[in-house]
Design a protein around this motif. Structure first.
Motif, PDB file in Angstrom:
ATOM      1  N   PRO A  58      -8.231   7.798   0.480  1.00 21.93           N
ATOM      2  CA  PRO A  58      -7.063   7.938   1.368  1.00 21.93           C
ATOM      3  C   PRO A  58      -7.320   7.417   2.783  1.00 21.93           C
ATOM      4  N   ASN A 106      -4.829   6.465  -1.928  1.00 22.73           N
ATOM      5  CA  ASN A 106      -3.833   5.432  -1.649  1.00 22.73           C
ATOM      6  C   ASN A 106      -3.728   4.514  -2.846  1.00 22.73           C
ATOM      7  N   PHE A 159      -6.961   1.688   4.554  1.00 18.33           N
ATOM      8  CA  PHE A 159      -5.591   1.177   4.719  1.00 18.33           C
ATOM      9  C   PHE A 159      -5.575  -0.332   4.887  1.00 18.33           C
ATOM     10  N   LEU A 215       0.848  -1.180   0.000  1.00 17.27           N
ATOM     11  CA  LEU A 215       0.000   0.000   0.000  1.00 17.27           C
ATOM     12  C   LEU A 215       0.886   1.233   0.000  1.00 17.27           C
ATOM     13  N   GLU A 216       0.627   2.164  -0.925  1.00 15.17           N
ATOM     14  CA  GLU A 216       1.405   3.404  -0.971  1.00 15.17           C
ATOM     15  C   GLU A 216       0.469   4.578  -0.733  1.00 15.17           C
ATOM     16  N   PRO A 217       0.526   5.207   0.436  1.00 15.76           N
ATOM     17  CA  PRO A 217      -0.317   6.385   0.675  1.00 15.76           C
ATOM     18  C   PRO A 217       0.240   7.566  -0.125  1.00 15.76           C
TER      19      PRO A 217
END
Lengths: 272, 373
Positions: B327, B310, B330, B303-305
């Motif tokens: 966003p 995201n 998660f 996972l890349e915020p």
């Protein structure tokens, strides 16, 4: 630890630089003060390292010697012709070498460099014979032609590297703004190349001014300054030789002093 | 008045075909972007239009003139170069005045034009400087001012923003777009940056290997890529492509992926007889935390915020997908998620040729794009 070592290294570099400079400058200095001393001072031993009585006696006698002013004038002519012809041919040739990729570009470049590998002494006799046959021996033009032959290849290579360092996009931009090829060259490439071209003009001048071998074998009565000095060397007094040496040195030094900035920026650049 | 027309233009460098038969029409006052990866021939095509390259075959028309054999200065164009090409031996003023002086304009007119061009680019204070005393961004402004000062019919820009740093590029992009909207010139803008292309162009011509592979307005090119190359090149992240099979059973059709299957809506008749690739954009995939009918199971790899959203990389059977989620979502790495592939956002491609298969469902997006533009 690192810092003292760095300091020692730097000191050594300065010492070395000073030693090299002294090695080159000492004769120049001695010749210069001798040329501007009286006869007595020139023959005096031990030498005075600080000029005591500046005098133009040595100089005047030298300039009044037979053939000197004429040979000076001839040297200047030869140098001028050499510069004009070399730049007139060499600059466009260098531009072509830098800008256009033509089939023989690399062999051509190699051929230019290889001309420098020819010892003059080998072609001296055939050259003199040819000159005699054609009837251009003992003339200013003949000597100039020989000098052009020596300096033209290097002029082409040097100006090529100068032009290669000027982005072609600048000329293209000028063309989109209303220039044709020639005016783009004249308004953009040439002004930008000017320092480099001037530097190679100086190089040509110094080479021609000091060139003695070709001048000596191709002339007999109408000698250039180096040839004249060479001919008179073993029969002339010390004052004559020193004053002559000064005349060979001085123009080159003055000129190099004024263009040293351009020489460094131009020849420090890598050719294409 | 200058519409531009390329007719079967070809340009070779040795044996390499840099431009391989391009036909393109640019309307009067249009902002056309040539977009493609480096080496695709976009700059060469632009230089053919500028007259800096001779075409090997085909014709180039500017306005109603055949410009194929005209010199650059006869084409009434102005060009901004990637390196800016600001003349280093002239002051900024003389740079901007250069084109006008070459046209032998009157002194007063030159002065007025230089002033107004400099004002448009906010460089009035720099007119006395030399290029070496300017920053990259200022040089760029000088290059644009010089190009617009002659009021040429056609303005050519070769990656003008690519040498600026990211923040300045963003600022200049908007400024340049505003500026060009107020000029009457037809603009052709070359870039490899798909965001620049999408944000600035009236239309985009996507190029690959010397050809134009798709021509359309930005949303059309984004929504309906003509092939897998365009889908992969435009968009960040690129479009996801998954091997798929479609089976029809009466009124319902089922798409089967390596990681699961789901029901399709709409017309699928056109898909018959093709080996299929399913193409879908990262933002067209919904993510659920619990399984349900019509969802496909996947495992989260990373996972890349990114602040505004995201970015998830997930594994679905044998395929790896990029998915954008809100966003505030998660999912943990290695956890299971369920993907909803919005059927009307799916673009089908032929697996063997890479070319898009039109089913009729995507027309909706195109029409919307036309209306809103």
């Amino acid at each position: 630890m690192a810092l003292p070592r760095l300091r020692i290294g730097r000191t050594l570099a300065y010492v070395a630089a000073l030693a090299v400079s002294a090695f080159v400058l000492a004769p120049i200095y001695l010749i210069t003060i001798a040329a501007f001393s009286s006869f007595d001072a020139v023959y005096e031993y031990p030498k005075n390292l600080v000029p005591k009585d500046a005098s133009i006696e040595t100089m005047r006698v030298f300039l009044d010697s037979e053939g000197i002013t004429d040979s000076l004038r001839r040297s200047a002519y030869v140098a001028a012709i050499t510069i004009v012809v070399c730049l007139a041919i060499g600059t466009p040739a260098g531009y072509a070498l830098a800008r256009f990729s033509f089939r023989a570009a690399n062999p051509f470049q190699l051929a230019l460099v290889s001309t420098r590998a020819f010892p003059l002494i080998i072609i001296a006799i055939p050259l003199a014979v040819t000159y005699l046959r054609v009837g251009i021996d003992d003339t200013v033009y003949g000597v100039a032609m020989a000098h052009i032959a020596f300096t033209l290849p290097l002029t082409v290579l040097v100006t090529a590297s100068v032009f290669a360092g000027i982005s072609y996009e600048l000329e293209e931009a000028a063309m989109t703004l209303g220039c044709n090829r020639l005016s783009a060259f004249r308004r953009i490439a040439l002004p930008l190349a000017f320092p480099g071209v001037a530097a190679s003009a100086i190089f040509i001048f110094v080479t021609s001014w000091n060139e003695v071998f070709a001048a000596a074998i191709l002339t007999f009565r109408n000698r250039t300054l180096p040839a004249q000095l060479l001919a008179a060397l073993d029969t002339s007094p010390l004052t004559y030789r020193l004053a002559g040496g000064f005349f060979l040195l001085a123009p080159a030094l003055v000129v190099i002093f004024f263009i040293r900035k351009y020489l460094l920026t131009t020849w420090g650049r890598v050719a294409r | 008045m200058a519409e531009i027309r390329f007719e079967a233009v070809r340009k070779n460098f040795g044996k390499f075909a840099a431009v391989d038969g391009v036909d393109l029409e640019v309307r009067d006052k249009e902002f056309m972007v040539l977009l493609g990866p480096s080496g695709c021939g976009k700059t060469t095509l632009l230089r053919c239009l500028a007259g800096l390259e001779r075409v090997d075959d085909g014709r180039v028309f500017i306005g109603d003139r055949d410009a194929t054999d005209l010199a650059p200065r006869q084409r009434r164009i102005a060009m901004v170069f990637q390196s800016y090409a600001v003349f280093p031996h002239m002051k900024v003023y003389d740079n901007i005045a250069f084109g006008l002086r070459m046209q032998k304009e009157k002194k007063a007119k030159i002065e007025a034009r230089v002033q107004s061009s400099a004002e448009l680019l906010h460089i009035e204070e720099l007119l006395d400087r030399y290029s070496s005393q300017l920053s990259g961004g200022q040089r760029q402004r000088v290059a644009v001012a010089r190009a617009i000062a002659t009021k040429a019919d056609v303005l050519l820009m070769d990656e003008p923003l690519s040498n600026l740093d990211a923040l300045l590029r963003l600022e200049m992009r908007a400024e340049l777009k505003t500026l060009l909207q107020n000029l009457d010139a037809t603009t052709i803008y070359v870039t490899h940056d798909q965001i620049e292309a999408l944000s600035m162009g009236d239309r985009i011509a996507v190029m690959n290997k010397g050809r134009i592979v798709q021509l359309g307005n930005p949303l059309e090119v984004y929504d309906n890529p003509a092939d897998t190359f365009v889908g992969g090149f435009i968009g960040n992240p690129p479009m996801n492509f998954l091997e798929a099979e479609v089976s029809t059973n009466g009124a319902t059709s089922i798409a089967t992926l390596s990681g699961g299957s789901f029901e399709l809506a709409g017309e699928v008749a056109a898909l018959a007889g093709h080996n299929l690739l399913l193409g879908i954009r990262a933002e067209s995939i919904g993510v659920e935390t619990a399984g349900a009918d019509g969802l496909v199971q996947a495992k989260v790899i990373v996972l890349e915020p990114l602040g505004s959203h995201n970015l998830l990389t997930v594994r679905c059977g044998e395929d790896t997908l990029k998915v954008s989620v809100q966003p505030n979502l998660f999912p943990l790495a290695d956890s299971d998620v369920w993907l909803r592939l919005e059927p009307e956002r799916i673009r089908w491609m032929d697996r063997d040729t890479g070319v898009a298969i039109r089913t009729g469902t995507e027309l909706f997006a195109t029409e919307t794009a036309v209306v809103t533009s």
